[in-house]
Motif scaffolding. Sequence first.
Motif, PDB file in Angstrom:
ATOM      1  N   ASP A   1      35.150  24.171  -5.975  1.00  0.00           N
ATOM      2  CA  ASP A   1      36.617  23.875  -5.996  1.00  0.00           C
ATOM      3  C   ASP A   1      37.359  24.388  -4.774  1.00  0.00           C
ATOM      4  O   ASP A   1      38.229  23.735  -4.037  1.00  0.00           O
ATOM      5  CB  ASP A   1      37.566  24.460  -7.126  1.00  0.00           C
ATOM      6  CG  ASP A   1      36.936  23.983  -8.213  1.00  0.00           C
ATOM      7  OD1 ASP A   1      36.565  22.778  -8.610  1.00  0.00           O
ATOM      8  OD2 ASP A   1      37.386  24.518  -9.546  1.00  0.00           O
ATOM      9  N   MET A   2      36.911  25.534  -4.228  1.00  0.00           N
ATOM     10  CA  MET A   2      37.642  25.899  -3.075  1.00  0.00           C
ATOM     11  C   MET A   2      37.131  25.171  -1.933  1.00  0.00           C
ATOM     12  O   MET A   2      37.616  25.000  -1.019  1.00  0.00           O
ATOM     13  CB  MET A   2      37.145  27.375  -2.897  1.00  0.00           C
ATOM     14  CG  MET A   2      37.702  28.222  -1.390  1.00  0.00           C
ATOM     15  SD  MET A   2      37.340  29.963  -1.439  1.00  0.00           S
ATOM     16  CE  MET A   2      37.990  30.500  -2.802  1.00  0.00           C
ATOM     17  N   LEU A   3      35.643  24.910  -1.812  1.00  0.00           N
ATOM     18  CA  LEU A   3      34.969  24.287  -0.745  1.00  0.00           C
ATOM     19  C   LEU A   3      35.677  22.573  -0.757  1.00  0.00           C
ATOM     20  O   LEU A   3      36.186  22.229   0.068  1.00  0.00           O
ATOM     21  CB  LEU A   3      33.428  23.965  -1.118  1.00  0.00           C
ATOM     22  CG  LEU A   3      32.693  23.272  -0.069  1.00  0.00           C
ATOM     23  CD1 LEU A   3      32.674  24.077   1.300  1.00  0.00           C
ATOM     24  CD2 LEU A   3      31.156  23.024  -0.482  1.00  0.00           C
ATOM     25  N   PHE A   4      35.823  22.270  -1.854  1.00  0.00           N
ATOM     26  CA  PHE A   4      36.593  20.862  -1.965  1.00  0.00           C
ATOM     27  C   PHE A   4      37.834  20.810  -1.359  1.00  0.00           C
ATOM     28  O   PHE A   4      38.234  20.006  -0.662  1.00  0.00           O
ATOM     29  CB  PHE A   4      36.577  20.235  -3.464  1.00  0.00           C
ATOM     30  CG  PHE A   4      37.141  18.959  -3.602  1.00  0.00           C
ATOM     31  CD1 PHE A   4      36.542  17.818  -3.216  1.00  0.00           C
ATOM     32  CD2 PHE A   4      38.636  18.917  -4.011  1.00  0.00           C
ATOM     33  CE1 PHE A   4      37.196  16.679  -3.234  1.00  0.00           C
ATOM     34  CE2 PHE A   4      39.274  17.608  -4.284  1.00  0.00           C
ATOM     35  CZ  PHE A   4      38.551  16.478  -3.849  1.00  0.00           C
ATOM     36  N   TYR A   5      38.595  21.868  -1.442  1.00  0.00           N
ATOM     37  CA  TYR A   5      39.872  22.101  -1.081  1.00  0.00           C
ATOM     38  C   TYR A   5      39.997  22.008   0.327  1.00  0.00           C
ATOM     39  O   TYR A   5      40.491  21.263   1.143  1.00  0.00           O
ATOM     40  CB  TYR A   5      40.481  23.533  -1.321  1.00  0.00           C
ATOM     41  CG  TYR A   5      42.019  23.824  -0.699  1.00  0.00           C
ATOM     42  CD1 TYR A   5      43.157  23.388  -1.567  1.00  0.00           C
ATOM     43  CD2 TYR A   5      41.843  24.449   0.438  1.00  0.00           C
ATOM     44  CE1 TYR A   5      44.389  23.626  -0.847  1.00  0.00           C
ATOM     45  CE2 TYR A   5      43.051  25.026   1.010  1.00  0.00           C
ATOM     46  CZ  TYR A   5      44.220  24.301   0.377  1.00  0.00           C
ATOM     47  OH  TYR A   5      45.524  24.875   1.107  1.00  0.00           O
ATOM     48  N   PHE A   6      39.288  22.676   1.279  1.00  0.00           N
ATOM     49  CA  PHE A   6      38.991  22.589   2.591  1.00  0.00           C
ATOM     50  C   PHE A   6      38.475  21.313   3.005  1.00  0.00           C
ATOM     51  O   PHE A   6      38.766  20.906   4.078  1.00  0.00           O
ATOM     52  CB  PHE A   6      37.861  23.730   2.966  1.00  0.00           C
ATOM     53  CG  PHE A   6      38.421  25.094   2.927  1.00  0.00           C
ATOM     54  CD1 PHE A   6      39.185  25.511   4.081  1.00  0.00           C
ATOM     55  CD2 PHE A   6      38.043  26.089   2.239  1.00  0.00           C
ATOM     56  CE1 PHE A   6      39.586  26.739   4.374  1.00  0.00           C
ATOM     57  CE2 PHE A   6      38.562  27.257   2.155  1.00  0.00           C
ATOM     58  CZ  PHE A   6      39.627  27.504   3.215  1.00  0.00           C
ATOM     59  N   LEU A   7      37.484  20.588   2.252  1.00  0.00           N
ATOM     60  CA  LEU A   7      36.924  19.376   2.791  1.00  0.00           C
ATOM     61  C   LEU A   7      38.289  18.283   2.744  1.00  0.00           C
ATOM     62  O   LEU A   7      38.174  17.332   3.518  1.00  0.00           O
ATOM     63  CB  LEU A   7      35.850  18.857   1.816  1.00  0.00           C
ATOM     64  CG  LEU A   7      34.687  19.909   1.955  1.00  0.00           C
ATOM     65  CD1 LEU A   7      33.526  19.310   0.913  1.00  0.00           C
ATOM     66  CD2 LEU A   7      34.048  19.692   3.423  1.00  0.00           C
ATOM     67  N   THR A   8      39.071  18.329   1.675  1.00  0.00           N
ATOM     68  CA  THR A   8      39.958  17.270   1.609  1.00  0.00           C
ATOM     69  C   THR A   8      40.859  17.614   2.665  1.00  0.00           C
ATOM     70  O   THR A   8      42.031  16.664   2.936  1.00  0.00           O
ATOM     71  CB  THR A   8      40.689  17.482   0.292  1.00  0.00           C
ATOM     72  OG1 THR A   8      41.245  18.883   0.079  1.00  0.00           O
ATOM     73  CG2 THR A   8      39.809  17.059  -0.779  1.00  0.00           C
TER      74      THR A   8
ATOM     75  N   ALA B   1      33.845  24.907   6.499  1.00  0.00           N
ATOM     76  CA  ALA B   1      34.565  25.423   5.503  1.00  0.00           C
ATOM     77  C   ALA B   1      33.787  26.676   5.062  1.00  0.00           C
ATOM     78  O   ALA B   1      34.389  27.640   4.369  1.00  0.00           O
ATOM     79  CB  ALA B   1      34.531  24.232   4.318  1.00  0.00           C
ATOM     80  N   GLU B   2      32.539  26.464   4.982  1.00  0.00           N
ATOM     81  CA  GLU B   2      31.630  27.885   4.403  1.00  0.00           C
ATOM     82  C   GLU B   2      31.970  29.190   5.330  1.00  0.00           C
ATOM     83  O   GLU B   2      32.285  30.097   4.861  1.00  0.00           O
ATOM     84  CB  GLU B   2      30.071  27.682   4.551  1.00  0.00           C
ATOM     85  CG  GLU B   2      29.670  26.625   3.406  1.00  0.00           C
ATOM     86  CD  GLU B   2      28.401  26.316   3.365  1.00  0.00           C
ATOM     87  OE1 GLU B   2      27.682  25.697   2.505  1.00  0.00           O
ATOM     88  OE2 GLU B   2      27.790  26.459   4.361  1.00  0.00           O
ATOM     89  N   ARG B   3      31.946  28.504   6.733  1.00  0.00           N
ATOM     90  CA  ARG B   3      32.277  29.759   7.619  1.00  0.00           C
ATOM     91  C   ARG B   3      33.709  30.604   7.356  1.00  0.00           C
ATOM     92  O   ARG B   3      33.889  31.554   7.330  1.00  0.00           O
ATOM     93  CB  ARG B   3      32.092  29.422   8.885  1.00  0.00           C
ATOM     94  CG  ARG B   3      32.266  30.528   9.926  1.00  0.00           C
ATOM     95  CD  ARG B   3      32.032  30.033  11.458  1.00  0.00           C
ATOM     96  NE  ARG B   3      33.102  29.399  11.893  1.00  0.00           N
ATOM     97  CZ  ARG B   3      32.900  27.933  12.064  1.00  0.00           C
ATOM     98  NH1 ARG B   3      31.925  27.305  11.853  1.00  0.00           N
ATOM     99  NH2 ARG B   3      34.132  27.361  12.692  1.00  0.00           N
ATOM    100  N   MET B   4      34.501  29.674   7.065  1.00  0.00           N
ATOM    101  CA  MET B   4      36.114  30.034   6.651  1.00  0.00           C
ATOM    102  C   MET B   4      36.064  30.986   5.519  1.00  0.00           C
ATOM    103  O   MET B   4      36.748  31.931   5.365  1.00  0.00           O
ATOM    104  CB  MET B   4      37.004  28.955   6.826  1.00  0.00           C
ATOM    105  CG  MET B   4      37.250  28.164   8.093  1.00  0.00           C
ATOM    106  SD  MET B   4      38.070  26.640   8.219  1.00  0.00           S
ATOM    107  CE  MET B   4      39.645  27.393   7.684  1.00  0.00           C
ATOM    108  N   ILE B   5      35.365  30.646   4.535  1.00  0.00           N
ATOM    109  CA  ILE B   5      35.368  31.179   3.065  1.00  0.00           C
ATOM    110  C   ILE B   5      34.647  32.384   3.331  1.00  0.00           C
ATOM    111  O   ILE B   5      35.157  33.482   2.879  1.00  0.00           O
ATOM    112  CB  ILE B   5      34.547  30.402   1.961  1.00  0.00           C
ATOM    113  CG1 ILE B   5      35.661  29.068   1.711  1.00  0.00           C
ATOM    114  CG2 ILE B   5      34.599  31.231   1.018  1.00  0.00           C
ATOM    115  CD1 ILE B   5      34.736  28.040   0.932  1.00  0.00           C
TER     116      ILE B   5
END
Length: 339
Positions: free
Chosen positions: A283-290, A298-302
């Motif tokens: 869900d967090m990954l999807f948030y960044f992708l959108t 996105a992975e790096r930011m998380i």
Amino acid sequence: MKAHTGNILDYKTYSYLNVNEVEVEGSEIKGDEKASAAEVFKNYDYGISKEMVEYHDTSSTIAKHYNITCAKDLGVHRLDGDEDEIVTLDFDVAENARLTGYFVSEKKDGYRSALVRIHVKKKAVARLYFVNMDESEVANYLSLGAIVEEGAKLDCYIFHMGDGNETSNVKCYLKGENALGNIQSIYLGKGGQSYDLVYDMIHEGIDTTSNLVVDGALMDNAYKVFKSRIDFLEGSKHSRGNEEEFAILLDSTARSLSVPALLSHEDDVEGNHAASAGRIDQDMLFYFLTRGFDVKTAERMIVDAKFAPVIDAVVYENERAMIYDQLETILRRRENVTA
């Protein structure tokens, strides 16, 4: 020194898990520096193995004793070079004294074993940082033992960010009433790197508090074993212990094993522990992708966000920036390989 066993798990589990102990690489280093612990350490168990502690006391290549009697900032100390090293650091922080210091390993080759002993006396405060940013596959060992007396506080931050395999054993004894131990650590495994980590918080005195946070990320074929213990000994009534260990698995080939334990010999204590390992929250990954970011960014930011509370605790601005730079370098290296 011949190879021997170390990081032995006190509460043995199934042998097929391969977490009960680890083989410690011996060293042929013939250092001529002598070291000796404060008298109080003779009654305590600490270090990856007894053999390693004895070797440090007789054959260190670097041995330093810091006797802190007032407010003292030791600044930044760098340990680098191509020589094999046996490093022993002893800290005696006197009653009401204040200590701050930062020790970073930037070794390019060879072998390093570090033994750190910290004695924080009544109402003293110690804040210490130990950072591994070795540039090559250096065999790296860390044995850290701490004793915290009445009303004293230890803040200890450990960063496992080098390229080689690491074996670490961290034990903090909360000896006196109202003692506080705060240990926070991050690790970032890559390639075929392996970690064997022991982090123990032992409550002896009444009304003591421990906070243990060990968070990490594993990529490629990296492998980590994490063994931890919060132990409330008899006499530690009204004490509190908190532990968190979280591993982000960036690749399906990365592996993480955790063996947490919560032990109590008292009936009026509070213990909390949580351990988890898994892929990044979708869900967090999807948030960044959108919002227009690609998967790797996105992975790096998380990962950055997960590590930020520990990195931001570094009071030395330039060194804090260097840790962030190292984190970015490692994660971008992964992007280049997997793109």
